[in-house]
Each structure stands twice: as structure tokens, then as C-alpha cells.
Design an enzyme around this catalytic site. Structure first.
Site, short mmCIF file in Angstrom:
data_model
loop_
_atom_site.label_atom_id
_atom_site.label_comp_id
_atom_site.label_asym_id
_atom_site.label_seq_id
_atom_site.Cartn_x
_atom_site.Cartn_y
_atom_site.Cartn_z
N ASP A 195 0.86 1.43 -0.12
CA ASP A 195 0.82 0.00 0.19
C ASP A 195 -0.25 -0.68 -0.65
O ASP A 195 -1.43 -0.32 -0.57
CB ASP A 195 0.51 -0.16 1.69
CG ASP A 195 0.80 -1.57 2.19
OD1 ASP A 195 1.08 -2.45 1.35
OD2 ASP A 195 0.72 -1.78 3.39
N ASP A 196 0.16 -1.65 -1.45
CA ASP A 196 -0.78 -2.45 -2.25
C ASP A 196 -1.59 -1.61 -3.25
O ASP A 196 -2.75 -1.91 -3.53
CB ASP A 196 -1.75 -3.24 -1.36
CG ASP A 196 -1.06 -4.32 -0.55
OD1 ASP A 196 0.17 -4.33 -0.47
OD2 ASP A 196 -1.77 -5.18 0.02
N CYS A 235 5.17 -6.98 0.68
CA CYS A 235 5.62 -5.74 1.35
C CYS A 235 7.07 -5.71 1.82
O CYS A 235 7.86 -4.87 1.38
CB CYS A 235 4.73 -5.48 2.57
SG CYS A 235 2.99 -5.30 2.19
N ARG A 280 10.14 -3.16 0.52
CA ARG A 280 10.59 -2.03 1.34
C ARG A 280 12.10 -2.11 1.61
O ARG A 280 12.79 -1.08 1.64
CB ARG A 280 9.80 -2.02 2.66
CG ARG A 280 8.39 -1.57 2.45
CD ARG A 280 7.37 -2.13 3.45
NE ARG A 280 6.05 -1.87 2.93
CZ ARG A 280 5.37 -0.73 3.13
NH1 ARG A 280 5.90 0.20 3.90
NH2 ARG A 280 4.20 -0.54 2.60
N LYS A 296 3.84 2.87 7.99
CA LYS A 296 4.17 1.45 8.14
C LYS A 296 5.65 1.22 7.85
O LYS A 296 6.19 1.74 6.87
CB LYS A 296 3.29 0.66 7.17
CG LYS A 296 3.62 -0.81 7.07
CD LYS A 296 2.61 -1.50 6.16
CE LYS A 296 3.22 -2.68 5.45
NZ LYS A 296 2.26 -3.37 4.58
N HIS A 305 7.47 -2.34 8.60
CA HIS A 305 7.46 -3.72 8.10
C HIS A 305 8.83 -4.25 7.73
O HIS A 305 8.99 -5.06 6.81
CB HIS A 305 6.49 -3.87 6.91
CG HIS A 305 5.81 -5.21 6.90
ND1 HIS A 305 4.78 -5.55 6.07
CD2 HIS A 305 6.05 -6.33 7.66
CE1 HIS A 305 4.41 -6.79 6.29
NE2 HIS A 305 5.17 -7.29 7.25
N SER A 311 1.96 -4.36 9.07
CA SER A 311 0.69 -4.07 8.39
C SER A 311 -0.41 -3.96 9.44
O SER A 311 -0.38 -4.65 10.45
CB SER A 311 0.33 -5.18 7.42
OG SER A 311 1.28 -5.27 6.40
N HIS A 365 -6.78 -4.34 13.89
CA HIS A 365 -6.68 -3.60 12.63
C HIS A 365 -8.00 -2.98 12.26
O HIS A 365 -9.06 -3.34 12.74
CB HIS A 365 -6.18 -4.51 11.52
CG HIS A 365 -7.20 -5.49 11.04
ND1 HIS A 365 -7.39 -6.70 11.60
CD2 HIS A 365 -8.09 -5.41 10.03
CE1 HIS A 365 -8.33 -7.35 10.97
NE2 HIS A 365 -8.78 -6.59 10.02
N ASP A 393 4.48 -0.21 -3.01
CA ASP A 393 5.36 -1.34 -2.66
C ASP A 393 5.09 -2.61 -3.44
O ASP A 393 5.97 -3.44 -3.62
CB ASP A 393 5.30 -1.62 -1.15
CG ASP A 393 3.96 -2.16 -0.69
OD1 ASP A 393 2.96 -2.01 -1.41
OD2 ASP A 393 3.92 -2.74 0.42
N ASN A 394 3.87 -2.81 -3.88
CA ASN A 394 3.55 -4.01 -4.67
C ASN A 394 2.17 -3.82 -5.30
O ASN A 394 1.46 -2.86 -4.98
CB ASN A 394 3.60 -5.29 -3.83
CG ASN A 394 2.76 -5.24 -2.58
OD1 ASN A 394 3.30 -5.12 -1.48
ND2 ASN A 394 1.45 -5.31 -2.73
N LYS A 453 -0.89 -8.67 -6.75
CA LYS A 453 -0.02 -8.95 -5.61
C LYS A 453 0.32 -10.44 -5.51
O LYS A 453 -0.54 -11.30 -5.69
CB LYS A 453 -0.70 -8.47 -4.33
CG LYS A 453 0.13 -8.66 -3.08
CD LYS A 453 -0.54 -8.03 -1.86
CE LYS A 453 0.32 -8.25 -0.62
NZ LYS A 453 -0.26 -7.59 0.58
MG MG Z 1 2.15 -4.02 0.33
#
Ligand code: MG
Length: 427
Positions: free
Chosen positions: A30-31, A70, A74, A124, A126, A151, A157, A209-210, A230
Site C-alpha cells: 500500500d502506497d 487505493c 485494487r 486491507k 478497501h 485503510s 489507526h 497499489d499506487n 500518489k
Molecule cells: Mg494505497
């Protein structure tokens, strides 16, 4: 505090538990940016297990996700279709979203189930929860699901996490420690594959994912030599690290062939001998790249913004080594970078003729090609326009799932009977 969820590793497991056909392990970060891994050139990241995958597998230099955020990315990974078709736009799904990945979309898990595969999603998701969990992975072909549906910064979080074995162990600070923790998790997974004797019958595919969330400064990721991150349709937003590992079947090496998360579903279907869904797919089978390091069947990649609309169509298109930007726009997620094209105050700008870059000579998208007085480039421009026109004629936007809005009663809650939501969900 942050939106760096990449330690929330997505793992999709597809297992036959027999000699043939192969098992599949998809690892989706992720990211994570193009420049974040040691094997992609980061000088202070500590990623020995991903480096081991890269050294023993095939490392891509020109691999793309389909969206710089995201949820849509996905959706494309799991369906082999641009997110505009499945309706996962604009932006991302929220904990109370009414919509989700439509149940009539066919996921990789649903492609494999008729072949007798056991399937699991971990991490995750999402792609929606919906009423009575109607959009969760177990409704989309997965036998098992263990993870968080959104997320981690949409729940109570956590900051970037690193356990005792990783905290303070890297030169890169909290981000590097979390990445090291993440890498340790992959190491454990590889050890399990080895111990169970299935390594030679398992394709492990890793990507992200990005692009990196540059607004987090040194606690965001790193796009390496690529422009912005991003939220943008520049290379930093959507070109990702990608590694395919399958000892005995995939020869170690580096490929510069263009490929995408879109291609994973058709490739897995081909390797498993499964039928493709009878829908308009955007992915192509990349088995020949993996097994024989041959040319890609993919000639184009299109780039939609986080909020795609039929009015604008695609923002950019890559044809071979050339990328044309018809629109550019900065993003909050890419704020704080010194490049004035990246932050959110770089407002939407149309380019006619488009800005064209040679990504082999200029992967950083610094120097648009001068078109005036260049007949060969004018011919290229005409070809790009034709490909764009043909692609857009094939694109039917699905009903937006995210525009259906939110309902606080749908949010996952630790105290499901409480009221009023979501305020009472603080346990
Ligand atoms: Mg992401």
C-alpha cells in the site's frame, strides 16, 4: 497521523495443494513507491527478502497499477478491468460507503474457484463492506478473509508500525523500520512456502497499489527518479515496483516490457487453465514475459485520474515508450514536493497538443518532445490520438459505486448495537 498503510500487506492466496496446476501468492503493498525498495535503488532501505525475490525472480521496470489511489487500483487488480468499468470511482470507498466492488464483477478468486482452488485474502480490502458485509472478500470468491476492510487511518489507526525486531534497525527512520517489518513478513511467508515444499510450484507476485504519499515528507514513500507521486497520473503515481518469483520456471532477470496489474488475472487464468470471464477485459496474458522473457502483448497503458469522468476521458496514454499527457493535475497526496506540477495547487490543465515524453530517454517526464517541424513526431501524435479514440470508444463507464454516498450505520463498529453511530463506536 499518517496514511502510510503499506505495512498492511495484502496477501491473496490461491492454492491447489497439489502438484499441478500452480499455487499463486499475490502480495500487494500500500502506497509503496517505485524508489522505496533496496532492489530498486533506495540507498538506506533494508528489504533483504524482497531483494531475494528480485535476485531470484523477474524484476519489472515498467509495471503499472491503474489508479493513483487505493480502491480503484485494487478493483483492477482483482478484475483485470479498468476501474471505470466496475464503477470504483471517484476517489476511494469509505467505512460507511453504500457501494462496493459490484458482485457481478468476476475476481481472480472467482476465476480459480471452478478449478478447485482454495482461496484466501489477508490484509486491507478497501473494496467495500455494505449492508450485512455484502461486499466483503468472502462474497467475492474468497474462502477466507482476515484483515481490515479499509485503510487503517479510517479506524482507530496506528502510526507506522515496526515490531521489536524492526524498530530502530534501519537508517531510514520510522518509514524504513515499517518497511523492514513488512519485508520480515514476506520473509516468513517465503519460509513457510519452503518448509511446506511448494516453492517450485508457486508463483509469488509482488507489487503495490499506487505511488508514494509524498505529502508525508520523509515518512511518505519515494518515487525514485519518477515525477510526483500518489494522486497524480505522472509516472510516480502509477509506475510500481513489481517482482515475479517462481524458482525453476521464471529465470532471474530484469524486464523492461510494459505490464500492469490488469494483466495478472489473465496470466493466472492461463497458468491455471481456467476460463476467462466473459466481459470486456483490459488485461493481457503476460505468461510469455514471465516464462520466456519475451515481448509484452501490451502496447498501451491509459491513465485515469482519481476522479475519472466521461467529459474528460483519460488523462494520459502510454504507447510503446512514449507517454502523452492530455490533462495534468497536482494532488494533495503529492504535496510538499519542490516540483510545482505535483501539489494540489497545480490545477487541472488541458494540453492540446498533448505533452509527449520519451519514457526510455526521460523516465522523469522532465522534457516534453518538441513537435513543431518534426514530421515523425507529428505522425506519432496522430497514432496516439487514434489509439486514444479507439480505446475511449470501448470504454463504458459503470455506475459509480462511490457516488452512492455513505450511511453511518454501515460503518464497521466495535459495539454494533450502539447509537448514534459512528460517534458511539469508540471502544
Ligand atoms: Mg494505497
Amino acid at each position: 497521523m499518517d496514511n502510510i498503510g503499506f505495512f498492511v500487506l495484502n496477501t491473496f492466496l490461491f492454492c491447489t495443494c497439489s502438484a499441478s496446476p500452480p499455487n499463486f501468492v499475490l502480495l500487494f503493498a500500500d502506497d509503496l513507491g517505485f524508489g522505496d525498495l533496496s532492489c530498486y535503488g533506495h540507498p538506506s532501505s533494508l528489504t533483504p527478502n524482497l531483494d531475494r525475490l528480485a535476485a531470484g525472480g523477474l524484476r519489472f521496470t515498467d509495471f503499472y497499477c491503474t489508479s493513483p489511489v487505493c480502491s480503484p487500483s485494487r478493483a483492477s487488480l482483482l478484475t483485470g478491468r479498468y476501474q471505470t468499468r466496475s464503477g470504483i470511482y471517484p476517489g476511494v470507498l469509505y467505512p460507511g460507503s453504500r457501494g462496493g466492488l459490484p458482485l457481478n464483477e468476476t475476481t481472480i478468486a472467482e476465476v480459480l474457484k471452478p478449478m478447485g482452488y482454495a482461496t484466501a485474502a489477508i490484509g486491507k480490502w478497501h473494496l467495500g463492506v455494505g449492508a450485512n458485509g455484502m461486499f466483503l472478500p468472502t462474497r467475492q470468491g474468497f474462502d477466507h478473509y482476515l484483515g481490515i476492510p479499509y485503510s487503517h487511518d479510517m479506524h482507530t489507526h496506528y502510526p507506522q508500525y515496526a515490531g521489536q525486531g524492526a524498530a530502530g534497525r534501519t537508517l531510514r527512520g520510522p518509514f524504513g523500520d515499517a518497511l523492514f517489518e513488512f519485508d520480515n513478513t514476506i520473509g516468513n511467508l517465503l519460509t513457510t512456502l519452503e518448509k511446506t515444499g511448494v516453492t517450485n510450484n508457486t508463483l509469488v507476485f509482488f507489487t503495490s497499489d499506487n505511488g508514494p504519499e509524498l505529502m508525508r515528507l520523509s515518512r511518505g514513500g519515494n518515487a525514485g527518479p519518477l515525477k510526483c507521486g500518489k494522486g497524480t497520473t505522472y509516472e510516480g503515481g502509477m509506475r510500481e515496483p513489481a517482482i515475479a518469483f517462481w524458482p525453476g520456471t521464471i529465470r532471474p532477470g530484469v524486464t523492461h516490457e510494459m505490464a500492469s496489474t490488469l494483466d495478472i488475472l489473465p496470466t493466472i487464468a492461463s497458468l491455471a487453465g481456467a476460463k476467462l470471464p466473459q466481459v470486456m477485459l483490459d488485461g493481457v496474458d503476460m505468461t510469455e514475459i514471465l516464462v520466456n522473457q519475451e515481448k509484452s502483448k501490451r502496447e498501451t497503458m491509459v491513465f485515469y485520474p482519481t476522479d475519472p469522468a466521461e467529459k474528460y476521458g483519460l488523462f494520459a496514454l502510454r504507447l510503446g515508450k512514449y507517454k502523452a499527457h492530455f490533462y495534468t493535475q497536482g494532488a494533495t497526496h503529492s504535496g510538499t514536493t519542490p516540483d510545482q506540477d505535483c501539489p494540489v495547487f497545480a490545477v487541472l490543465k488541458a494540453h492540446d497538443p498533448p505533452l509527449i515524453f520519451d519514457l526510455e530517454a526521460d523516465p522523469s517526464e522532465h522534457y516534453p518532445l518538441p513537435l513543431t517541424g518534426k514530421p515523425d513526431l507529428q505522425a506519432l501524435l496522430e497514432r496516439i490520438k487514434k489509439v486514444k479514440e479507439q480505446f475511449e470508444a470501448s470504454m463504458v463507464f459503470g455506475e459509480s459505486q462511490i457516488s452512492k454516498g455513505t450511511d453511518p450505520d454501515l460503518e464497521p463498529c466495535c459495539n454494533p448495537q450502539c447509537s448514534p453511530k459512528p460517534g458511539c463506536c469508540k471502544c
